[in-house]
Design a protein around this motif. Sequence first.
Motif, PDB file in Angstrom:
ATOM      1  N   GLN A 149      -4.400  -6.865  -8.639  1.00 28.59           N
ATOM      2  CA  GLN A 149      -5.653  -6.224  -8.259  1.00 28.59           C
ATOM      3  C   GLN A 149      -5.286  -4.933  -7.535  1.00 28.59           C
ATOM      4  OE1 GLN A 149      -8.320  -7.463  -4.839  1.00 28.59           O
ATOM      5  NE2 GLN A 149      -9.600  -8.088  -6.560  1.00 28.59           N
ATOM      6  N   VAL A 150      -5.758  -3.812  -8.046  1.00 23.68           N
ATOM      7  CA  VAL A 150      -5.401  -2.514  -7.463  1.00 23.68           C
ATOM      8  C   VAL A 150      -6.653  -1.849  -6.908  1.00 23.68           C
ATOM      9  CG1 VAL A 150      -3.416  -2.218  -8.982  1.00 23.68           C
ATOM     10  CG2 VAL A 150      -5.632  -1.330  -9.694  1.00 23.68           C
ATOM     11  N   THR A 151      -6.473  -1.140  -5.800  1.00 28.00           N
ATOM     12  CA  THR A 151      -7.578  -0.426  -5.153  1.00 28.00           C
ATOM     13  C   THR A 151      -7.122   0.994  -4.851  1.00 28.00           C
ATOM     14  OG1 THR A 151      -8.314  -2.482  -4.105  1.00 28.00           O
ATOM     15  CG2 THR A 151      -9.213  -0.426  -3.246  1.00 28.00           C
ATOM     16  N   ALA A 152      -7.880   1.951  -5.359  1.00 28.07           N
ATOM     17  CA  ALA A 152      -7.603   3.369  -5.088  1.00 28.07           C
ATOM     18  C   ALA A 152      -8.705   3.914  -4.197  1.00 28.07           C
ATOM     19  CB  ALA A 152      -7.526   4.151  -6.401  1.00 28.07           C
ATOM     20  N   GLN A 203       2.093  10.666  -7.316  1.00 30.32           N
ATOM     21  CA  GLN A 203       3.435  10.302  -6.848  1.00 30.32           C
ATOM     22  C   GLN A 203       3.365   9.725  -5.433  1.00 30.32           C
ATOM     23  OE1 GLN A 203       4.856  14.394  -8.253  1.00 30.32           O
ATOM     24  NE2 GLN A 203       6.764  13.224  -8.111  1.00 30.32           N
ATOM     25  N   ILE A 204       4.256   8.793  -5.169  1.00 25.29           N
ATOM     26  CA  ILE A 204       4.282   8.129  -3.867  1.00 25.29           C
ATOM     27  C   ILE A 204       4.900   9.061  -2.827  1.00 25.29           C
ATOM     28  CG2 ILE A 204       5.176   6.160  -2.558  1.00 25.29           C
ATOM     29  CD1 ILE A 204       5.237   4.604  -5.207  1.00 25.29           C
ATOM     30  N   VAL A 205       4.140   9.288  -1.745  1.00 23.59           N
ATOM     31  CA  VAL A 205       4.659  10.108  -0.649  1.00 23.59           C
ATOM     32  C   VAL A 205       4.768   9.285   0.640  1.00 23.59           C
ATOM     33  CG1 VAL A 205       3.894  12.319  -1.571  1.00 23.59           C
ATOM     34  CG2 VAL A 205       2.327  10.966  -0.164  1.00 23.59           C
ATOM     35  N   TYR A 206       4.256   8.048   0.601  1.00 23.94           N
ATOM     36  CA  TYR A 206       4.327   7.193   1.785  1.00 23.94           C
ATOM     37  C   TYR A 206       4.223   5.744   1.326  1.00 23.94           C
ATOM     38  CZ  TYR A 206       3.181   5.087   6.306  1.00 23.94           C
ATOM     39  OH  TYR A 206       3.181   4.305   7.430  1.00 23.94           O
ATOM     40  N   ALA A 207       4.974   4.859   1.986  1.00 23.60           N
ATOM     41  CA  ALA A 207       4.947   3.432   1.649  1.00 23.60           C
ATOM     42  C   ALA A 207       4.833   2.622   2.925  1.00 23.60           C
ATOM     43  CB  ALA A 207       6.217   3.041   0.894  1.00 23.60           C
ATOM     44  N   ASN A 208       4.009   1.570   2.897  1.00 27.32           N
ATOM     45  CA  ASN A 208       3.885   0.727   4.094  1.00 27.32           C
ATOM     46  C   ASN A 208       4.992  -0.324   4.136  1.00 27.32           C
ATOM     47  OD1 ASN A 208       2.996  -1.125   2.167  1.00 27.32           O
ATOM     48  ND2 ASN A 208       1.297  -1.878   3.408  1.00 27.32           N
ATOM     49  N   LYS A 209       5.030  -1.091   5.198  1.00 23.49           N
ATOM     50  CA  LYS A 209       6.111  -2.055   5.419  1.00 23.49           C
ATOM     51  C   LYS A 209       6.134  -3.123   4.318  1.00 23.49           C
ATOM     52  CE  LYS A 209       8.070  -5.102   8.978  1.00 23.49           C
ATOM     53  NZ  LYS A 209       8.214  -6.265   8.086  1.00 23.49           N
ATOM     54  N   ALA A 210       4.951  -3.555   3.861  1.00 24.38           N
ATOM     55  CA  ALA A 210       4.899  -4.587   2.814  1.00 24.38           C
ATOM     56  C   ALA A 210       5.602  -4.123   1.546  1.00 24.38           C
ATOM     57  CB  ALA A 210       3.446  -4.957   2.514  1.00 24.38           C
ATOM     58  N   LEU A 211       5.457  -2.850   1.209  1.00 25.96           N
ATOM     59  CA  LEU A 211       6.133  -2.324   0.026  1.00 25.96           C
ATOM     60  C   LEU A 211       7.632  -2.228   0.254  1.00 25.96           C
ATOM     61  CD1 LEU A 211       6.295  -1.081  -2.745  1.00 25.96           C
ATOM     62  CD2 LEU A 211       5.659   1.118  -1.766  1.00 25.96           C
ATOM     63  N   LEU A 212       8.035  -1.742   1.423  1.00 27.35           N
ATOM     64  CA  LEU A 212       9.470  -1.628   1.714  1.00 27.35           C
ATOM     65  C   LEU A 212      10.143  -2.999   1.696  1.00 27.35           C
ATOM     66  CD1 LEU A 212       9.404   1.042   4.564  1.00 27.35           C
ATOM     67  CD2 LEU A 212       9.921   1.377   2.146  1.00 27.35           C
ATOM     68  N   ALA A 241       0.847  -1.195   0.000  1.00 30.64           N
ATOM     69  CA  ALA A 241       0.000   0.000   0.000  1.00 30.64           C
ATOM     70  C   ALA A 241       0.880   1.242   0.000  1.00 30.64           C
ATOM     71  CB  ALA A 241      -0.933   0.010   1.208  1.00 30.64           C
ATOM     72  N   THR A 242       0.454   2.227  -0.753  1.00 31.73           N
ATOM     73  CA  THR A 242       1.156   3.512  -0.799  1.00 31.73           C
ATOM     74  C   THR A 242       0.128   4.620  -0.641  1.00 31.73           C
ATOM     75  OG1 THR A 242       0.915   3.826  -3.192  1.00 31.73           O
ATOM     76  CG2 THR A 242       2.819   2.564  -2.447  1.00 31.73           C
ATOM     77  N   ILE A 243       0.620   5.804  -0.335  1.00 35.67           N
ATOM     78  CA  ILE A 243      -0.220   6.991  -0.369  1.00 35.67           C
ATOM     79  C   ILE A 243       0.327   7.875  -1.483  1.00 35.67           C
ATOM     80  CG2 ILE A 243      -1.002   9.043   0.875  1.00 35.67           C
ATOM     81  CD1 ILE A 243      -0.855   7.456   3.452  1.00 35.67           C
ATOM     82  N   LEU A 244      -0.587   8.297  -2.378  1.00 36.72           N
ATOM     83  CA  LEU A 244      -0.200   9.068  -3.553  1.00 36.72           C
ATOM     84  C   LEU A 244      -0.626  10.522  -3.412  1.00 36.72           C
ATOM     85  CD1 LEU A 244      -1.333   6.601  -6.387  1.00 36.72           C
ATOM     86  CD2 LEU A 244       0.876   6.686  -5.225  1.00 36.72           C
ATOM     87  N   SER A 245       0.208  11.394  -3.919  1.00 37.74           N
ATOM     88  CA  SER A 245      -0.132  12.810  -3.985  1.00 37.74           C
ATOM     89  C   SER A 245      -1.130  13.034  -5.125  1.00 37.74           C
ATOM     90  CB  SER A 245       1.137  13.622  -4.251  1.00 37.74           C
ATOM     91  OG  SER A 245       1.569  13.411  -5.599  1.00 37.74           O
ATOM     92  N   PRO A 246      -1.720  14.228  -5.235  1.00 38.45           N
ATOM     93  CA  PRO A 246      -2.627  14.510  -6.366  1.00 38.45           C
ATOM     94  C   PRO A 246      -1.943  14.336  -7.719  1.00 38.45           C
ATOM     95  CG  PRO A 246      -2.920  16.152  -4.646  1.00 38.45           C
ATOM     96  CD  PRO A 246      -1.731  15.331  -4.243  1.00 38.45           C
ATOM     97  N   GLU A 247      -0.615  14.372  -7.756  1.00 37.97           N
ATOM     98  CA  GLU A 247       0.126  14.163  -9.011  1.00 37.97           C
ATOM     99  C   GLU A 247       0.479  12.683  -9.220  1.00 37.97           C
ATOM    100  OE1 GLU A 247       0.076  18.110  -7.669  1.00 37.97           O
ATOM    101  OE2 GLU A 247       1.100  16.445  -6.651  1.00 37.97           O
ATOM    102  N   VAL A 282      -5.014   6.462  -1.146  1.00 34.28           N
ATOM    103  CA  VAL A 282      -4.371   5.224  -0.705  1.00 34.28           C
ATOM    104  C   VAL A 282      -4.459   4.239  -1.868  1.00 34.28           C
ATOM    105  CG1 VAL A 282      -4.435   3.289   0.894  1.00 34.28           C
ATOM    106  CG2 VAL A 282      -4.933   5.598   1.721  1.00 34.28           C
ATOM    107  N   PHE A 283      -3.312   3.795  -2.311  1.00 36.17           N
ATOM    108  CA  PHE A 283      -3.249   2.907  -3.481  1.00 36.17           C
ATOM    109  C   PHE A 283      -2.685   1.562  -3.039  1.00 36.17           C
ATOM    110  CE2 PHE A 283      -1.143   1.345  -7.399  1.00 36.17           C
ATOM    111  CZ  PHE A 283      -2.260   1.295  -8.230  1.00 36.17           C
ATOM    112  N   ALA A 284      -3.541   0.534  -3.033  1.00 34.05           N
ATOM    113  CA  ALA A 284      -3.145  -0.799  -2.569  1.00 34.05           C
ATOM    114  C   ALA A 284      -3.031  -1.747  -3.756  1.00 34.05           C
ATOM    115  CB  ALA A 284      -4.150  -1.342  -1.565  1.00 34.05           C
ATOM    116  N   VAL A 285      -2.056  -2.654  -3.682  1.00 34.58           N
ATOM    117  CA  VAL A 285      -1.770  -3.579  -4.778  1.00 34.58           C
ATOM    118  C   VAL A 285      -1.690  -5.007  -4.248  1.00 34.58           C
ATOM    119  CG1 VAL A 285      -0.131  -4.211  -6.583  1.00 34.58           C
ATOM    120  CG2 VAL A 285      -0.459  -1.804  -6.008  1.00 34.58           C
ATOM    121  N   LYS A 286      -2.408  -5.913  -4.901  1.00 29.85           N
ATOM    122  CA  LYS A 286      -2.361  -7.330  -4.535  1.00 29.85           C
ATOM    123  C   LYS A 286      -1.999  -8.139  -5.776  1.00 29.85           C
ATOM    124  CE  LYS A 286      -5.117 -11.010  -2.412  1.00 29.85           C
ATOM    125  NZ  LYS A 286      -6.423 -11.358  -1.793  1.00 29.85           N
TER     126      LYS A 286
END
Length: 384
Positions: A142-145, A56-65, A48-54, A157-161
């Motif tokens: 599978q992506v969820t915005a 772009q990734i501004v935050y990443a959770n532990k699973a992504l790291l 899961a990430t948090i995206l800016s209005p542009e 919040v952009f999640a990817v499975k």
Amino acid sequence: MKDIIRPLQSTMFAPAERSNAKQLLESHQELMNDEMLRMISDAMPDVATILSPERQIVYANKALLDLISGSNQDDYLGDRPGELLNCIHAAETPGGCGTTDSCRFCGAVNAIIECQRTRKQVKNECRITSKINNQPVSFDLQVTATPFPYSGKQFIVFAVKDISDQKRRRALEKMFFHDVLNTATGLNGMLYVMKEAEDPAQIREFIEFAEKAANDLVEDILAQRALSAAETGDLKLNIVEYDAAEVMRDVAAYLRHHKIAEGKNIEVAHFDGYLETHCDVQLLKRVLINLVKNALEASYRSDTIKIEAFEDVNRIIFRVSNPGYIPDGVRQQIFQRSFSTKGADRGLGTYSVKLLTTKYLGGEVNFTSNESNGTAFNVCLPAV
């Protein structure tokens, strides 16, 4: 970190503009300082990430790291999702992820744009081909915005499975059972009619058809086994010398009595050359059979599907052509694993052609398609 604002930058789909480094760092730090947000996001099993209005990734959770083996913000901050995942299209334009012509059909960027527009959660499936260790690797995601208003800003919040295994298994099973059941049903019907036949000549004819159906059944099983082994890297090659003309004749003979060839013509062009060329002939036949099957399915009654071969510098090119035209949206996704025009849980035909050709036969595959000349797929193999 992608920190340049390009307000006038062109795009073929989504906006190309980006935040600058200062804006990205401010948003990142503000989100990182929220302990409750960190605890909840790190408890999520999916990326899961948090995206800016542009976008772009501004935050990443532990699973992504953990996925990218990164602990430094520079490993992801400012990237767009396709750039982080090394999508093969992300570097095609200066604007990056979301700005290429192919991005119009991307489930990820469409989910993000729709979420921004409606301020509602959007789920999509996304097929992506990444470049990993200089090799193309296909993923089904599978992506969820989800809208995430925070501190007066509109984040997502952009999640990817990863559902690649699930999609591949369903597609393989559906194709396998579909093809095998069709062949077995035909064989069963022939045996039933044969029991009632009394004319010896007719019985011999039925026996020939039954033998052909039994061979088709074995071929279907072997083809599915080969594709499964190819995807896991367990496929063992049997390299032998081959005759290009004989290969084409065998492919045509195999498919001429297939149900999808009914009312259509399969023409094998004359081939004068004979190269002392080696490869796994059965694998080559499966590649060409897949292409001819696709051409037959895309053709109308009385259409002609043509199989031909050409000698080129240090290589031989097999071509399968038909009068049909592939629309733009299909052309953009033709080699992706789960993409299909034939319905859900299909789509391994052209993907398997590319996988077997590039990874195991040491060649390449390409195609052309237009309304004037129809469609032609080329399988280019080394002549060594």
